[in-house]
Write a protein that holds these residues in place. Structure first.
Motif, PDB file in Angstrom:
ATOM      1  N   UNK A 115      -6.778   6.275  -4.613  1.00 28.12           N
ATOM      2  CA  UNK A 115      -5.813   6.244  -2.974  1.00 28.12           C
ATOM      3  C   UNK A 115      -5.693   5.488  -2.510  1.00 28.12           C
ATOM      4  N   UNK A 116      -6.685   4.196  -2.848  1.00 29.50           N
ATOM      5  CA  UNK A 116      -5.902   3.009  -1.957  1.00 29.50           C
ATOM      6  C   UNK A 116      -4.863   2.167  -3.007  1.00 29.50           C
ATOM      7  N   UNK A 117      -4.924   2.141  -3.605  1.00 33.15           N
ATOM      8  CA  UNK A 117      -4.988   1.400  -5.114  1.00 33.15           C
ATOM      9  C   UNK A 117      -3.293   1.614  -5.199  1.00 33.15           C
ATOM     10  N   UNK A 118      -2.819   2.969  -5.119  1.00 32.86           N
ATOM     11  CA  UNK A 118      -1.931   3.459  -5.268  1.00 32.86           C
ATOM     12  C   UNK A 118      -1.548   3.473  -4.217  1.00 32.86           C
ATOM     13  N   UNK A 119      -1.444   3.448  -2.732  1.00 28.76           N
ATOM     14  CA  UNK A 119      -0.809   3.215  -1.968  1.00 28.76           C
ATOM     15  C   UNK A 119      -0.247   1.453  -2.065  1.00 28.76           C
ATOM     16  N   UNK A 120      -1.041   0.537  -2.066  1.00 28.38           N
ATOM     17  CA  UNK A 120      -1.204  -0.686  -2.558  1.00 28.38           C
ATOM     18  C   UNK A 120       0.308  -0.349  -3.138  1.00 28.38           C
ATOM     19  N   UNK A 121      -0.045  -0.264  -4.684  1.00 26.48           N
ATOM     20  CA  UNK A 121       2.077  -0.248  -5.172  1.00 26.48           C
ATOM     21  C   UNK A 121       3.102   0.610  -4.164  1.00 26.48           C
ATOM     22  N   UNK A 122       2.269   1.401  -3.757  1.00 25.74           N
ATOM     23  CA  UNK A 122       3.367   2.198  -3.261  1.00 25.74           C
ATOM     24  C   UNK A 122       4.294   1.009  -1.853  1.00 25.74           C
ATOM     25  N   UNK A 123       3.547   0.667  -1.119  1.00 23.64           N
ATOM     26  CA  UNK A 123       3.471  -0.768  -0.369  1.00 23.64           C
ATOM     27  C   UNK A 123       4.366  -2.081  -1.296  1.00 23.64           C
TER      28      UNK A 123
END
Length: 132
Positions: A115-123
């Motif tokens: 989840x954090x990696x996905x959000x980091x990707x979005x950011x």
């Protein structure tokens, strides 16, 4: 803790080992295998004919999985009134539960990491789209 008024001698200790062993349905050979000694040595202990304290300690350690030490050394010992237990079963249940909890925590950590990696990707995508 109550102190004993009568010391328990080797013959009595041996008798108690024998009673517990019999209640467990084990032979002298079975117990000997559990503590890496001979059937003859178990026989000698049960008759109070040995002062090999290492063997006595090994037996007490083995039997403590089934009967508490305080009950074993109680002034009055009646094998018929003792409910034996098996700490090995309790330990196995504990280990299984611990493994299940560890697996659950690992899964939640993996989910969180994804989840954090996905959000980091979005950011990162948003940052990349920003005008310089």
């Amino acid at each position: 803790m109550k102190e004993f008024t009568t010391p328990i001698d080797l013959v009595e200790i041996g008798r108690r080992f024998k009673l517990v062993r019999q209640k467990l349905g084990m032979t002298q050979t079975d117990v000997g295998k559990q503590i890496n000694t001979s059937q003859l040595m178990i026989h000698r202990v049960e008759k109070g004919l040995t002062t090999r304290y290492g063997i006595l300690l090994d037996l007490m350690t083995f039997f403590s999985d089934f009967v508490s030490v305080s009950v074993f050394f109680a002034e009055k010992f009646n094998i018929d009134s003792i409910e034996l237990f098996d700490n090995r079963e309790i330990q196995a249940l504990f280990n299984t539960t611990l493994t299940m909890l560890r697996d659950e925590i690992d899964q939640k950590l993996n989910d969180l990491h994804e989840s954090v990696a996905e959000k980091m990707g979005i950011l990162q995508d948003a940052v990349d789209k920003m005008p310089n």
